[in-house]
Every structure is written in C-alpha cells, then in structure tokens.
Design a protein around this motif. Structure first.
Motif, mmCIF file in Angstrom:
data_model
loop_
_atom_site.group_PDB
_atom_site.id
_atom_site.type_symbol
_atom_site.label_atom_id
_atom_site.label_comp_id
_atom_site.label_asym_id
_atom_site.label_seq_id
_atom_site.Cartn_x
_atom_site.Cartn_y
_atom_site.Cartn_z
ATOM 1 N N PRO A 8 -81.459 -72.982 -7.303
ATOM 2 C CA PRO A 8 -82.173 -72.230 -7.986
ATOM 3 C C PRO A 8 -83.652 -72.567 -7.969
ATOM 4 O O PRO A 8 -84.719 -71.654 -8.325
ATOM 5 N N ALA A 43 -82.200 -68.326 -1.343
ATOM 6 C CA ALA A 43 -81.063 -67.303 -1.909
ATOM 7 C C ALA A 43 -81.992 -66.265 -2.818
ATOM 8 O O ALA A 43 -81.996 -65.085 -2.684
ATOM 9 N N PRO A 44 -82.571 -66.846 -3.853
ATOM 10 C CA PRO A 44 -83.474 -66.000 -4.831
ATOM 11 C C PRO A 44 -84.492 -65.306 -3.948
ATOM 12 O O PRO A 44 -84.843 -64.072 -4.186
ATOM 13 N N TRP A 45 -85.309 -65.766 -2.877
ATOM 14 C CA TRP A 45 -86.467 -65.201 -2.186
ATOM 15 C C TRP A 45 -85.774 -64.103 -1.366
ATOM 16 O O TRP A 45 -86.354 -62.887 -1.464
ATOM 17 N N MET A 90 -82.958 -62.289 -2.007
ATOM 18 C CA MET A 90 -82.651 -61.436 -2.974
ATOM 19 C C MET A 90 -83.897 -60.602 -3.643
ATOM 20 O O MET A 90 -83.667 -59.453 -3.852
ATOM 21 N N SER A 91 -84.889 -61.242 -3.439
ATOM 22 C CA SER A 91 -86.130 -60.656 -4.017
ATOM 23 C C SER A 91 -86.558 -59.508 -3.091
ATOM 24 O O SER A 91 -87.342 -58.598 -3.441
ATOM 25 N N LEU A 92 -86.322 -59.859 -1.958
ATOM 26 C CA LEU A 92 -86.676 -58.718 -0.704
ATOM 27 C C LEU A 92 -86.028 -57.519 -0.929
ATOM 28 O O LEU A 92 -86.756 -56.560 -0.509
ATOM 29 N N ALA A 128 -83.300 -57.579 -5.704
ATOM 30 C CA ALA A 128 -82.133 -57.958 -6.703
ATOM 31 C C ALA A 128 -82.383 -59.423 -7.060
ATOM 32 O O ALA A 128 -81.253 -59.985 -7.570
ATOM 33 N N LYS A 129 -83.577 -59.923 -7.152
ATOM 34 C CA LYS A 129 -83.660 -61.104 -7.657
ATOM 35 C C LYS A 129 -83.133 -61.475 -8.949
ATOM 36 O O LYS A 129 -82.793 -62.364 -9.501
ATOM 37 N N GLY A 130 -83.310 -60.539 -9.878
ATOM 38 C CA GLY A 130 -82.555 -60.518 -11.139
ATOM 39 C C GLY A 130 -81.166 -60.893 -11.220
ATOM 40 O O GLY A 130 -80.577 -61.198 -12.260
ATOM 41 N N PHE A 179 -79.868 -63.106 -9.290
ATOM 42 C CA PHE A 179 -79.318 -64.367 -8.883
ATOM 43 C C PHE A 179 -79.044 -65.356 -10.148
ATOM 44 O O PHE A 179 -79.629 -65.273 -11.217
#
Length: 316
Positions: free
Chosen positions: A143, A148-150, A152-154, A157-159, A161
C-alpha cells in the motif's frame, strides 16, 4: 521361444541375464535411498523419541503425538495450520486447475494465432524462483510503494484497494492466488499435452456427428483427459501439503498476520529449527513431519486405489 537339442526335442531357449539393468539402476537407487528413504525413516523414528535436558534421547512411543493433539497450545497451532493448508489446497483446485484446463482448451484450437507465444508467456512464471515471485508481488501489493493502487486508480477502482497481505481475512487467499499465478502453467501444459494425444479419428467421428466447438470439448475431449486431470489433482495435493517456500518468502516464518497464513510447512519449520526466541524441538518437528507424511500418503492412496480405477476406462 524354443530350440532343438541333439535328440530333436524342443527345449526352451534360455534368455541371457540382464545384469546391466541392475548396474544402471544401482547409482540411482543409492542416491534415492540416501536422499529420500533414510531421512524418511529417520524422521519417523525421531518422532517416537524425546530429548531430555541432558541431551539424551528417551523413547516415548506415541507420546509426542499425544502432545501435538492433546496439548492446548500445540493443538491450536496444528489445527490452524491444517485448516489453512486445506484452504490453500482448495484455492488451487478450484481456481488453478480449472483455469489450466480452460487455457489448454483454448490453446488447442487449431486456428489460434500466436499459440506458442501464449504458451511460453503463461508457463514462464513457473521457471522463476519463488523468492523473486514473492518479492515482486510484495512490491506490487504494497500500500505504500506498490503499483497495484496506481493501476486500480487508472480504472477508477482505487477505493477498492486494500492491504490484502496485511489483513488476516484476505492474506491466505492472496498468497494462494500468487501461487496460482506462478504455477498455473503446469496444469495447462499437462492438459494441453493430453488434448494433443487424443486420436484424430475420435475428433473426426465427433465432427461427422455434428459435435463441434465447446460441445465437442465437454462431450468428447473432457472425458478423455480425465486421467490427466486426476494426475494434476494428486500432484496439486502433494505440492500444496508440502508447500513452504512461497509463504515463507511473502509472509515470513511467523506466517502472519496473526498466523492467518500459517500452514503445515511453516509450522514444521518453526518447530524444528526454532525462530527468534523460540528454541527448536526436533522431536516435535519430526512428529509434525510424520503427520504431514501420513496425510499425503492417505491422499495418494485414495487416488491410486479408488479414483484412478474409476477413470482408467477412459484411457486409450
């Protein structure tokens, strides 16, 4: 085979002694005995002894097994590790092997382009060291500095993670899926080889009857590759109940958080060799190893004597 002697009677022809077979097998038998058989019997023998404070072994029979299953602390750790091992195995059986079968079915499509590239790309992670795989996925899922967070933010869906490796409720499944990613190429290649081994006459007969596409796979090909699926299942069982390396690399010897990823392999390691302030106990470590051996032996025997007999009729 027969030959004729001086009296004209038929006598059986003596075959030459095949002593060279023993000569070629002897080195392999010696190495296998030293590396596998002797350590196995030594482990089974050690599980029946206990070491006193003076360092002398004392025969206790099944006393170590009574401690493992009867003592509250030992029993809690063992049953937790066994439960996690069963979940670890179930994820591989329900995710890895079906995906392997599906990938093999798609790769066996005759007109599929770049099939060799796909096979290589999917099988490549199995060639990587488990240390590299564990380190890579720890970086990906971190984290703090993970990608992975980056990623998913694309897709907005970062929320969603979460620190999946740091939560007791998701850590075991996450480690299991990492193992699936690494080893899914093995069942894929075995099933792919089994699909290629199906005679062309069977496929042509099915096409003459109008059975094509996925219907052909479900009705014709799948029953014929059941022996290969059985072999993959038992190999998955043995491999998962011997698992240790990936969990140790990703979560450490304590298999955290709170023992949520602790399996029999990591429990055996901590018990036998010790960890941090915990001293190693060779007798209890051998006891856990013996229980692991008996579990694997029971699973393999179940497959060989019951399951394999039922699916043997599908073999050519």
């Amino acid at each position: 085979m027969t030959s004729t002697d001086d009296t004209g009677a038929m006598a059986p022809l003596k075959r030459p002694a095949r002593w060279h077979i023993l000569v070629f097998l002897t080195p392999a038998l010696i190495i296998y005995t030293i590396v596998m058989i002797l350590p196995l019997f030594q482990t089974l023998w050690l599980s029946l002894f206990n070491v006193t404070k003076e360092g002398t072994p004392v025969f206790v029979g099944l006393g170590n097994f009574k401690v493992l299953f009867g003592d509250a602390r030992w029993a809690a750790d063992f049953w937790n590790a066994l439960k996690n091992n069963l979940i670890f195995f179930a994820v591989h059986m329900l995710v890895q092997n079906p995906i392997g079968v599906a990938l093999a079915a798609m790769l066996s499509i005759p007109k599929l382009r770049f099939a060799s590239f796909y096979r290589t790309a999917i099988f490549l992670p199995t060639l990587l060291s488990f240390v590299i795989v564990g380190f890579i996925w720890k970086l990906i899922l971190s984290p703090l500095w993970g990608v992975a967070p980056w990623l998913m933010s694309l897709v907005g869906a970062k929320g969603l993670f979460l620190p999946w490796l740091g939560l007791p409720s998701t850590a075991l499944v996450t480690v299991s899926l990492i193992s699936v990613w690494q080893y899914v190429g093995i069942p894929m290649m075995l099933i792919y080889a089994a699909l290629l081994n199906i005679p062309d006459e069977v496929i042509e007969a099915a096409e003459c009857d109008g059975i094509t596409g996925w219907a052909q796979f479900w009705k014709i090909k799948l029953p014929l590759i059941l022996p290969a699926i059985g072999i993959i299942s038992i190999l998955t069982f043995v491999g998962n109940f011997n698992a240790f390396d990936l969990v140790y690399t990703v979560q450490g010897a304590l298999a955290g958080p709170d023992g949520s990823t602790d399996i029999l392999g990591t429990l055996l390691y901590r018990t036998f060799f010790g960890f941090q302030l915990q001293l190693g106990d060779r007798s209890m470590g051998a006891t856990i190893a013996t229980v692991m051996f008996l579990i694997i032996l029971a699973g393999v025997s179940l497959y060989l004597f019951i399951i394999q007999r039922r699916i043997r009729r599908y073999q050519f």
